[in-house]
Design a protein around this motif. Sequence first.
Motif, PDB file in Angstrom:
ATOM      1  N   ALA A   1      35.069 -29.082  53.843  1.00  0.00           N
ATOM      2  CA  ALA A   1      34.344 -28.982  52.574  1.00  0.00           C
ATOM      3  C   ALA A   1      34.421 -30.268  51.773  1.00  0.00           C
ATOM      4  O   ALA A   1      33.489 -30.612  51.043  1.00  0.00           O
ATOM      5  CB  ALA A   1      34.871 -27.810  51.745  1.00  0.00           C
ATOM      6  N   ALA A   2      35.538 -30.997  51.868  1.00  0.00           N
ATOM      7  CA  ALA A   2      35.694 -32.247  51.116  1.00  0.00           C
ATOM      8  C   ALA A   2      36.787 -33.085  51.764  1.00  0.00           C
ATOM      9  O   ALA A   2      37.713 -32.551  52.383  1.00  0.00           O
ATOM     10  CB  ALA A   2      36.054 -31.965  49.662  1.00  0.00           C
ATOM     11  N   ILE A   3      36.652 -34.403  51.608  1.00  0.00           N
ATOM     12  CA  ILE A   3      37.661 -35.345  52.076  1.00  0.00           C
ATOM     13  C   ILE A   3      37.936 -36.323  50.945  1.00  0.00           C
ATOM     14  O   ILE A   3      37.018 -36.953  50.422  1.00  0.00           O
ATOM     15  CB  ILE A   3      37.185 -36.133  53.318  1.00  0.00           C
ATOM     16  CG1 ILE A   3      36.862 -35.180  54.471  1.00  0.00           C
ATOM     17  CG2 ILE A   3      38.235 -37.172  53.730  1.00  0.00           C
ATOM     18  CD1 ILE A   3      36.237 -35.859  55.674  1.00  0.00           C
ATOM     19  N   GLU A   4      39.211 -36.414  50.573  1.00  0.00           N
ATOM     20  CA  GLU A   4      39.616 -37.365  49.539  1.00  0.00           C
ATOM     21  C   GLU A   4      40.473 -38.439  50.187  1.00  0.00           C
ATOM     22  O   GLU A   4      41.564 -38.156  50.690  1.00  0.00           O
ATOM     23  CB  GLU A   4      40.405 -36.636  48.444  1.00  0.00           C
ATOM     24  CG  GLU A   4      40.894 -37.538  47.341  1.00  0.00           C
ATOM     25  CD  GLU A   4      41.796 -36.792  46.360  1.00  0.00           C
ATOM     26  OE1 GLU A   4      42.652 -37.476  45.752  1.00  0.00           O
ATOM     27  OE2 GLU A   4      41.669 -35.564  46.222  1.00  0.00           O
ATOM     28  N   GLU A   5      39.965 -39.664  50.201  1.00  0.00           N
ATOM     29  CA  GLU A   5      40.708 -40.792  50.777  1.00  0.00           C
ATOM     30  C   GLU A   5      41.847 -41.166  49.842  1.00  0.00           C
ATOM     31  O   GLU A   5      41.664 -41.225  48.629  1.00  0.00           O
ATOM     32  CB  GLU A   5      39.778 -41.989  50.976  1.00  0.00           C
ATOM     33  CG  GLU A   5      38.624 -41.734  51.929  1.00  0.00           C
ATOM     34  CD  GLU A   5      39.013 -41.704  53.391  1.00  0.00           C
ATOM     35  OE1 GLU A   5      40.095 -42.239  53.732  1.00  0.00           O
ATOM     36  OE2 GLU A   5      38.251 -41.142  54.193  1.00  0.00           O
ATOM     37  N   GLN A   6      43.007 -41.439  50.420  1.00  0.00           N
ATOM     38  CA  GLN A   6      44.155 -41.901  49.668  1.00  0.00           C
ATOM     39  C   GLN A   6      44.657 -43.184  50.305  1.00  0.00           C
ATOM     40  O   GLN A   6      44.145 -43.593  51.353  1.00  0.00           O
ATOM     41  CB  GLN A   6      45.226 -40.812  49.628  1.00  0.00           C
ATOM     42  CG  GLN A   6      44.718 -39.545  48.948  1.00  0.00           C
ATOM     43  CD  GLN A   6      45.719 -38.420  48.979  1.00  0.00           C
ATOM     44  OE1 GLN A   6      46.493 -38.302  49.914  1.00  0.00           O
ATOM     45  NE2 GLN A   6      45.687 -37.586  47.958  1.00  0.00           N
ATOM     46  N   ALA A   7      45.642 -43.832  49.730  1.00  0.00           N
ATOM     47  CA  ALA A   7      46.098 -45.138  50.222  1.00  0.00           C
ATOM     48  C   ALA A   7      46.442 -45.109  51.710  1.00  0.00           C
ATOM     49  O   ALA A   7      45.963 -45.924  52.480  1.00  0.00           O
ATOM     50  CB  ALA A   7      47.289 -45.609  49.400  1.00  0.00           C
ATOM     51  N   ASP A   8      47.280 -44.178  52.127  1.00  0.00           N
ATOM     52  CA  ASP A   8      47.687 -44.112  53.527  1.00  0.00           C
ATOM     53  C   ASP A   8      47.624 -42.675  54.049  1.00  0.00           C
ATOM     54  O   ASP A   8      48.383 -42.282  54.917  1.00  0.00           O
ATOM     55  CB  ASP A   8      49.090 -44.673  53.712  1.00  0.00           C
ATOM     56  CG  ASP A   8      50.129 -43.900  52.926  1.00  0.00           C
ATOM     57  OD1 ASP A   8      49.750 -43.060  52.087  1.00  0.00           O
ATOM     58  OD2 ASP A   8      51.338 -44.138  53.145  1.00  0.00           O
ATOM     59  N   ALA A   9      46.707 -41.905  53.490  1.00  0.00           N
ATOM     60  CA  ALA A   9      46.574 -40.499  53.854  1.00  0.00           C
ATOM     61  C   ALA A   9      45.169 -40.020  53.450  1.00  0.00           C
ATOM     62  O   ALA A   9      44.395 -40.784  52.880  1.00  0.00           O
ATOM     63  CB  ALA A   9      47.636 -39.666  53.128  1.00  0.00           C
ATOM     64  N   ILE A  10      44.887 -38.776  53.778  1.00  0.00           N
ATOM     65  CA  ILE A  10      43.675 -38.128  53.274  1.00  0.00           C
ATOM     66  C   ILE A  10      44.034 -36.725  52.815  1.00  0.00           C
ATOM     67  O   ILE A  10      45.029 -36.149  53.253  1.00  0.00           O
ATOM     68  CB  ILE A  10      42.524 -38.060  54.322  1.00  0.00           C
ATOM     69  CG1 ILE A  10      42.948 -37.265  55.562  1.00  0.00           C
ATOM     70  CG2 ILE A  10      42.001 -39.435  54.670  1.00  0.00           C
ATOM     71  CD1 ILE A  10      41.815 -37.011  56.550  1.00  0.00           C
ATOM     72  N   ARG A  11      43.254 -36.213  51.908  1.00  0.00           N
ATOM     73  CA  ARG A  11      43.383 -34.825  51.474  1.00  0.00           C
ATOM     74  C   ARG A  11      42.122 -34.115  51.946  1.00  0.00           C
ATOM     75  O   ARG A  11      41.010 -34.506  51.610  1.00  0.00           O
ATOM     76  CB  ARG A  11      43.535 -34.742  49.962  1.00  0.00           C
ATOM     77  CG  ARG A  11      43.651 -33.306  49.457  1.00  0.00           C
ATOM     78  CD  ARG A  11      44.153 -33.272  48.035  1.00  0.00           C
ATOM     79  NE  ARG A  11      45.574 -33.621  48.062  1.00  0.00           N
ATOM     80  CZ  ARG A  11      46.238 -34.122  47.032  1.00  0.00           C
ATOM     81  NH1 ARG A  11      45.641 -34.341  45.893  1.00  0.00           N
ATOM     82  NH2 ARG A  11      47.514 -34.406  47.136  1.00  0.00           N
ATOM     83  N   LEU A  12      42.308 -33.084  52.769  1.00  0.00           N
ATOM     84  CA  LEU A  12      41.190 -32.311  53.295  1.00  0.00           C
ATOM     85  C   LEU A  12      41.083 -30.983  52.568  1.00  0.00           C
ATOM     86  O   LEU A  12      42.096 -30.312  52.339  1.00  0.00           O
ATOM     87  CB  LEU A  12      41.385 -31.996  54.783  1.00  0.00           C
ATOM     88  CG  LEU A  12      41.318 -33.120  55.800  1.00  0.00           C
ATOM     89  CD1 LEU A  12      41.606 -32.579  57.189  1.00  0.00           C
ATOM     90  CD2 LEU A  12      39.964 -33.795  55.757  1.00  0.00           C
ATOM     91  N   THR A  13      39.862 -30.611  52.218  1.00  0.00           N
ATOM     92  CA  THR A  13      39.591 -29.255  51.757  1.00  0.00           C
ATOM     93  C   THR A  13      38.757 -28.603  52.846  1.00  0.00           C
ATOM     94  O   THR A  13      37.727 -29.143  53.263  1.00  0.00           O
ATOM     95  CB  THR A  13      38.856 -29.245  50.411  1.00  0.00           C
ATOM     96  OG1 THR A  13      39.688 -29.915  49.447  1.00  0.00           O
ATOM     97  CG2 THR A  13      38.584 -27.827  49.930  1.00  0.00           C
ATOM     98  N   VAL A  14      39.243 -27.468  53.317  1.00  0.00           N
ATOM     99  CA  VAL A  14      38.653 -26.796  54.472  1.00  0.00           C
ATOM    100  C   VAL A  14      38.143 -25.422  54.070  1.00  0.00           C
ATOM    101  O   VAL A  14      38.872 -24.655  53.418  1.00  0.00           O
ATOM    102  CB  VAL A  14      39.700 -26.655  55.603  1.00  0.00           C
ATOM    103  CG1 VAL A  14      39.083 -26.001  56.833  1.00  0.00           C
ATOM    104  CG2 VAL A  14      40.316 -28.004  55.945  1.00  0.00           C
TER     105      VAL A  14
END
Length: 195
Positions: A13-26
């Motif tokens: 549903a969404a992908i949030e890019e972070q410095a050395d990671a990602i946050r996924l909304t599924v």
Amino acid sequence: MFTGIVEELGSIAAIEEQADAIRLTVRGPLVVSDAAHGDSIAVNGCCLTVTDHDAETFTVDVMKESLDKTSLGALAVGDPVNLERAMRADGRFGGHIVQGHVDGTGVVRSRTPSDHWEVVEVAFPADLGRYLVPKGSITVDGTSLTVVDVGPDSFTVSLIPTTLDATTLGTKQPGAPVNLEVDVLAKYVEKMMQR
């Protein structure tokens, strides 16, 4: 722990890019129906921890280690994903022992359809070959499968209509990356034999 029996075909549903990671909304209404903060849900075979959820979606943080070892970093919004909640102690054990700890990524090499099933060939990293045997277990994108044949750098699996319809493996085309987890029992046997 998981069993490799995919419960739901969800989507990113969404992908949030972070410095050395990602946050996924599924998006996965079935697997989120009884989810709580801190629960484990396998996304394409990768065990991830629920950090937030609502009635339709859940959010997970994917660290660099997971991005380096899995195909999760290649996901885009809208992509389908295989979802499975962690196994309950009083549940049926339908697949095989799956930890959700991806050993490496493979690549779909070919698909050969037939009337009632489809043979899929997957290339694997060289260091995983020693764990693969015909009629043994392999987890491909979180799906518990039986190995049909093993070559020097690839293996084949036969997918029944249910697997083709209910998992991402029904649409993965040649060249697509897939997460692989070999049978943990084979790794323990290897370790014991080295002593």
